[in-house]
Design an enzyme around this catalytic site. Structure first.
Site, PDB file in Angstrom:
ATOM      1  N   LYS A 172       0.925  -1.075   0.071  1.00 38.88           N
ATOM      2  CA  LYS A 172       0.020   0.021  -0.045  1.00 38.88           C
ATOM      3  C   LYS A 172       0.959   1.266   0.179  1.00 38.88           C
ATOM      4  O   LYS A 172       1.608   1.743   1.005  1.00 38.88           O
ATOM      5  CB  LYS A 172      -0.920   0.097   1.114  1.00 38.88           C
ATOM      6  CG  LYS A 172      -1.296   1.400   1.867  1.00 38.88           C
ATOM      7  CD  LYS A 172      -2.274   1.861   0.868  1.00 38.88           C
ATOM      8  CE  LYS A 172      -2.565   3.636   1.327  1.00 38.88           C
ATOM      9  NZ  LYS A 172      -1.987   4.580   0.627  1.00 38.88           N
ATOM     10  N   GLY A 224       6.859   6.471   7.423  1.00 36.84           N
ATOM     11  CA  GLY A 224       5.992   7.295   7.414  1.00 36.84           C
ATOM     12  C   GLY A 224       6.115   8.367   8.654  1.00 36.84           C
ATOM     13  O   GLY A 224       7.124   8.215   9.393  1.00 36.84           O
ATOM     14  N   SER A 225       5.141   8.918   9.065  1.00 37.05           N
ATOM     15  CA  SER A 225       5.106   9.818  10.118  1.00 37.05           C
ATOM     16  C   SER A 225       4.884   8.944  11.336  1.00 37.05           C
ATOM     17  O   SER A 225       4.429   7.946  11.555  1.00 37.05           O
ATOM     18  CB  SER A 225       3.683  10.627   9.835  1.00 37.05           C
ATOM     19  OG  SER A 225       2.498   9.943  10.426  1.00 37.05           O
ATOM     20  N   GLY A 229       2.922   5.627  12.594  1.00 34.81           N
ATOM     21  CA  GLY A 229       3.607   4.484  12.991  1.00 34.81           C
ATOM     22  C   GLY A 229       2.940   4.196  14.395  1.00 34.81           C
ATOM     23  O   GLY A 229       2.812   2.825  14.535  1.00 34.81           O
ATOM     24  N   GLU A 246       9.520   2.872  10.406  1.00 32.96           N
ATOM     25  CA  GLU A 246      10.894   3.820  10.369  1.00 32.96           C
ATOM     26  C   GLU A 246      10.303   5.123  10.266  1.00 32.96           C
ATOM     27  O   GLU A 246       9.111   5.277   9.290  1.00 32.96           O
ATOM     28  CB  GLU A 246      11.332   3.421   8.797  1.00 32.96           C
ATOM     29  CG  GLU A 246      12.722   3.799   8.843  1.00 32.96           C
ATOM     30  CD  GLU A 246      13.403   3.211   9.973  1.00 32.96           C
ATOM     31  OE1 GLU A 246      14.009   4.140  10.810  1.00 32.96           O
ATOM     32  OE2 GLU A 246      13.890   2.087  10.193  1.00 32.96           O
ATOM     33  N   CYS A 280      13.851  11.483   5.535  1.00 34.99           N
ATOM     34  CA  CYS A 280      13.644  11.356   7.055  1.00 34.99           C
ATOM     35  C   CYS A 280      15.109  11.579   7.677  1.00 34.99           C
ATOM     36  O   CYS A 280      15.317  11.791   8.790  1.00 34.99           O
ATOM     37  CB  CYS A 280      13.388   9.846   7.413  1.00 34.99           C
ATOM     38  SG  CYS A 280      14.032   8.729   6.422  1.00 34.99           S
ATOM     39  N   GLU A 379       9.953  17.677  13.546  1.00 35.40           N
ATOM     40  CA  GLU A 379      10.505  17.579  12.141  1.00 35.40           C
ATOM     41  C   GLU A 379       9.551  18.409  11.257  1.00 35.40           C
ATOM     42  O   GLU A 379       8.525  18.443  11.205  1.00 35.40           O
ATOM     43  CB  GLU A 379      10.044  16.145  11.710  1.00 35.40           C
ATOM     44  CG  GLU A 379      10.461  15.597  10.503  1.00 35.40           C
ATOM     45  CD  GLU A 379      10.329  14.218  10.123  1.00 35.40           C
ATOM     46  OE1 GLU A 379       8.956  13.739  10.132  1.00 35.40           O
ATOM     47  OE2 GLU A 379      11.243  13.493   9.615  1.00 35.40           O
TER      48      GLU A 379
END
Ligand code: NDP
Length: 477
Positions: A172, A224-225, A229, A246, A280, A379
């Site tokens: 996905k 992702g974020s 996560g 991650e 990232c 971030e």
């Protein structure tokens, strides 16, 4: 104009067209449509992967590896096309996107080789006649949820090891990388037995969620974020699935007084501004000791002002757009917050006019940044870098560690003692000396500490840890 579909059990399905995809670097260009996938299709994809599992895992590793070698060759024949599609769809400059496509090829080739490497060890037994050894077996069906910032490499570095070690996959991808993902699957999907590789497109909150919750999905690999996560981790823990996350970074570059200034400037600007800071591992903070900070700030601003910003399809472009209106809004809000909290803007600070309708943000440099400010802690995921001053190296390392993330970190110095102190004390999974924070190698383990990852590692041989279970076997004649 492509009407992307889902790929389930070797067939392209789904005719319900959803939202249009427009190029973030030129909003007048419509690239295609993404389907509005339902949870019933997620169910069908997982079932197809489950049906294909037994046949796939019982091929030899060498046979699976041979299919991955063929996948690498097909991707290699389409590197230019894939690079151009990724550049169009998510806005990364074409040179970077093409390099990423080439990297995806190398990743498939690396994991193709895994099919013929050792997958266990012989361990002495207390009993002289017992043969004791470890075996690696696949998890089963693996759900792979990927972001838009590396639309080619991240699907590759999750799918290739999953497949090499005998898992079947349901991918996905992020909504903003759907067309690129669909093209990858179009190229490599038919090389695998039906059901081994499946693709579902659509909203993460609907189809991603259904994938994570599906009882037949034994493992979930996510990038992702942090918020998504953490949510995935909770769902996975509740139903006993294996998961790998991650997530973000707030990556510092520490610059000592004795650093090579030209090298610092080139690699800091590259780390902060390539891919418009949407990595990232992007450089987000520059922590400089007092002796070099004024010269460094001046040189960084001068270099940033020279960057060519514009259409990602122009080979001379260094800095393209950010991926979406939502990301643009988020980054501009962060820049405003930096201003409001008292940081000083040396360059950029808002939208950039490049003569195209797109999500262009000027490369932005903040000075006088204090660790308590939001731009020093959160971030940003945009072309923004914050300069902070440190009294000495120990102070710089303390500042660097004073965030909740711990993905990548660099030091620039000519002094071995400073380098070793940094390597020892820095709280980061990726530790770099006289190198930029971004730019990791596919054959080496990748991952972070603290809130940056779920403490597992991806890439290189480390991938075997997530994508397999270990069986310890003892055989007594
Ligand atoms: P998300 O975490 O929302 O998206 C990452 C992936 O997760 C996408 O495929 C997304 O699908 C999917 N997803 C979203 N919700 C769920 C869910 N409930 N269950 C399962 N899958 C889900 O990140 P965003 O794209 O919204 O980016 C937001 C921020 O995240 C960025 O500003 C950046 O700070 C950070 N980020 C970090 C990345 C990294 O490399 N570490 C990469 C991308 C973002 P869909 O796209 O359809 O929503």
């Amino acid at each position: 104009m492509v009407a992307a579909k889902n790929y389930i059990a070797g067939e392209w399905v789904t005719d319900a067209r959803g939202p249009e995809v427009r190029a973030p670097g030129n909003l007048d260009e419509v690239l295609g449509t993404v389907p509005l996938t339902t949870t019933a299709e997620v169910e069908a994809a997982v079932e197809a992967a489950a049906r294909a599992q037994d046949g796939w895992r019982h091929l030899s590793g060498v046979e699976r590896g041979n299919i991955l070698f063929r996948a690498a060759a097909v991707l290699e024949a389409h590197v230019d096309e894939l690079g151009a599609l990724a550049a169009r769809e998510m806005g990364k400059p074409i040179g970077e996107a093409r390099a990423e496509a080439a990297r995806a090829v190398s990743i498939f080739r690396y994991y193709a080789g895994e099919g013929s490497r050792a997958i266990g060890e012989v361990i002495p037994s207390a009993n002289a006649t017992t043969l004791q050894f470890t075996l690696r077996v696949p998890l089963g069906v693996v759900g792979i949820i990927t972001p838009w910032n590396f639309p080619l490499a991240i699907p590759a570095w999750k799918m290739a090891p999953a497949l090499a070690y005998g898992n079947t996959v349901v991918l996905k991808p992020a909504e903003w990388a759907s067309l690129t993902a669909a093209r990858i699957i179009e190229l490599i999907g038919p090389l695998f037995p039906p059901g081994v590789v499946n693709l579902i497109l659509g909203k993460g909150s609907v189809v991603g969620e259904a994938l994570v919750r599906h009882p037949a999905v034994a493992g979930i690999s996510f990038t992702g974020s942090g918020d998504t996560g953490q949510h995935i981790a909770q769902v996975a823990v509740e139903r006993g699935a294996k998961y790998q996350l991650e997530m973000g970074g707030k990556n510092p570059v520490i610059v000592a007084d004795d650093a090579d200034l030209d090298r610092v400037v080139e690699l800091t600007v590259s780390g902060a501004m390539r891919s418009a800071g949407q990595k990232c591992t992007a450089t987000s903070r520059v922590i400089a000791t007092r002796g070099i900070k004024p010269r460094l700030a001046e040189a960084l601003v001068e270099r940033v002002r020279q960057l060519k910003q514009g259409n990602p399809l122009d080979p001379d472009t260094y800095l393209g757009p950010v991926v979406s209106a939502a990301q643009e809004e988020k980054i501009l809000a962060m820049i405003q917050k930096g201003r409001d909290e008292g940081a000083r803007i040396l360059a950029g600070g808002g939208r950039a006019d490049v003569g195209l309708r797109g999500f262009y943000i000027a490369p932005t440099v903040f000075d006088d940044v204090d660790s308590r400010m939001t731009i020093a802690q959160e971030e940003i995921f945009g072309p923004v870098v914050a300069i902070q001053e440190a009294a000495d190296i120990e102070d710089a390392i303390r500042i660097a560690n004073g965030v909740r993330y711990g993905l990548s970190a660099s030091v620039f110095t000519r002094d071995l003692k400073t380098a070793l102190l940094f390597v020892d004390r820095i709280e980061a999974g990726m530790v770099r000396v006289n190198e930029e924070t971004a730019g990791v190698e596919l054959q080496a383990p990748f991952g972070g500490m603290k809130a940056s990852s779920s403490h597992s590692r991806e890439q290189g041989r480390a991938a075997i840890e997530f994508f397999t279970h270990t069986k310890t076997v003892a055989i007594r004649p």
